[in-house]
Scaffold this active site. Structure first.
Site, PDB file in Angstrom:
ATOM      1  CG  ASP A 106      29.712 -27.317 -38.880  1.00  0.00           C
ATOM      2  OD1 ASP A 106      28.524 -27.198 -39.260  1.00  0.00           O
ATOM      3  OD2 ASP A 106      30.660 -26.730 -39.428  1.00  0.00           O
ATOM      4  CG  ASP A 195      24.165 -21.601 -35.859  1.00  0.00           C
ATOM      5  OD1 ASP A 195      24.390 -20.460 -36.316  1.00  0.00           O
ATOM      6  OD2 ASP A 195      23.722 -22.539 -36.557  1.00  0.00           O
ATOM      7  CD  GLU A 197      23.135 -19.825 -39.435  1.00  0.00           C
ATOM      8  OE1 GLU A 197      22.835 -19.845 -40.649  1.00  0.00           O
ATOM      9  OE2 GLU A 197      23.844 -20.701 -38.880  1.00  0.00           O
TER      10      GLU A 197
END
Length: 307
Positions: A106, A195, A197
């Site tokens: 990625d 994503d 996080e």
């Protein structure tokens, strides 16, 4: 380094190479394990001291103005906060894995223009590319990275870096889908990914209580599903998920899991998932950006892309 302009991504199979560059499975897996010694994530990811989780209260999000000078989306990417909070062992994961794994990577704007032909020759078979963050940022290298990986024969997908204290899940999902986060059943496009996080701008859970965070993720997920026909892959760590969602187990039946853990095993997974679909096992190695494994053979990766 010159910045590439954004362009419409390819659809269907028009213009796609008729064959994909593939190494034999053993060679591909060997390439995925050849971690580069001494190369680490950007200093930004490791310099700050780990942040304590935010108080788990039902209070609503505090607005995060994206125009403020501290806003640094070009330094935010899948895993940019992980090593600082959870560390890394540097151990190769493959000897401990019984099932066939398919290697990939990625990338985000931090990698700039990627040499996709070399990545493919080294065994990469898929890539996730950062497309957006919040409701104002788009990756200036997205076209080169997303289209370039496709042209090199990789199955690719786009991901969004979440800022849950900035705006609603639906607002960020719409920004994402409108700027690269779409999906088509061409056999070469992975489900869109979120994503979620540790907060790179402050308190780990973005000032949201656990139930509010679950609602935000559900809002994002439902909007992406309604817009694209696919539930998004969820990128996270087990520790962050437990702290910031209360280890909520309601997404495992619909959303593929992309777990981040820089170790020889993926470890205990968040509640609701019996296995990971993707595993980001290192933040440096054979490929540009982060090193990932799809939990299955290449034909299963193609099946995931087809939906």
């Amino acid at each position: 380094m010159p910045r590439s302009s954004r362009s419409a991504r390819p659809t269907g199979t028009t213009g796609r190479p008729t064959t994909r560059r593939r190494l034999p499975v053993l060679a591909a897996l060997a390439a995925a394990t050849a971690l580069v010694t001494g190369v680490t994530a950007p200093a930004y990811a490791a310099d700050p001291a780990p942040l304590a989780p935010a108080p788990l209260t039902p209070a609503g999000p505090t607005p995060t103005p994206e125009a403020r000078p501290a806003f640094h989306p070009d330094r935010d990417f899948a895993g940019s906060t992980v090593a600082a909070h959870e560390g890394r062992t540097g151990a190769s994961p493959l000897p401990a894995l019984a099932a066939t794994q398919t290697p990939g990577l990625d990338v985000a704007s931090y990698q700039g223009n990627v040499d996709w032909s070399t990545a493919a020759a080294n065994g990469a078979q898929f890539a996730y590319v950062k497309a957006t963050e919040g409701t104002s940022y788009t990756n200036p290298y997205f076209a080169q990275q997303y289209n370039g990986s496709y042209n090199a024969g990789l199955i690719r997908g786009a991901y969004h870096f979440a800022l849950p204290n900035n705006s609603s899940g639906s607002a960020q999902a719409n920004w994402f889908v409108d700027h690269g986060g779409g999906w088509s059943a061409d056999g070469a496009t992975l489900p869109p990914a979120l994503d979620i996080e540790y907060n790179p701008y402050g308190a780990s859970c973005y000032g949201l209580g656990q139930s509010a965070m679950v609602s935000w993720i559900r809002d994002f997920s439902t909007t992406v599903r309604n817009r694209t026909g696919r539930y998004p892959t969820l990128y996270t760590t087990t520790n962050w998920w437990a702290s910031c969602t209360g280890n909520y187990g309601g997404f495992g039946a619909t959303n593929p899991l992309w777990i981040a853990r820089y170790s020889s095993t993926a470890g205990t997974l968040p509640n609701g998932w019996g296995y990971q679909t993707f595993w980001q096992y290192a933040d440096s190695g054979t490929f540009p950006g982060d090193q990932d494994l799809f939990n299955g053979a290449a034909d299963r990766l193609s099946a995931l892309a087809l939906g």
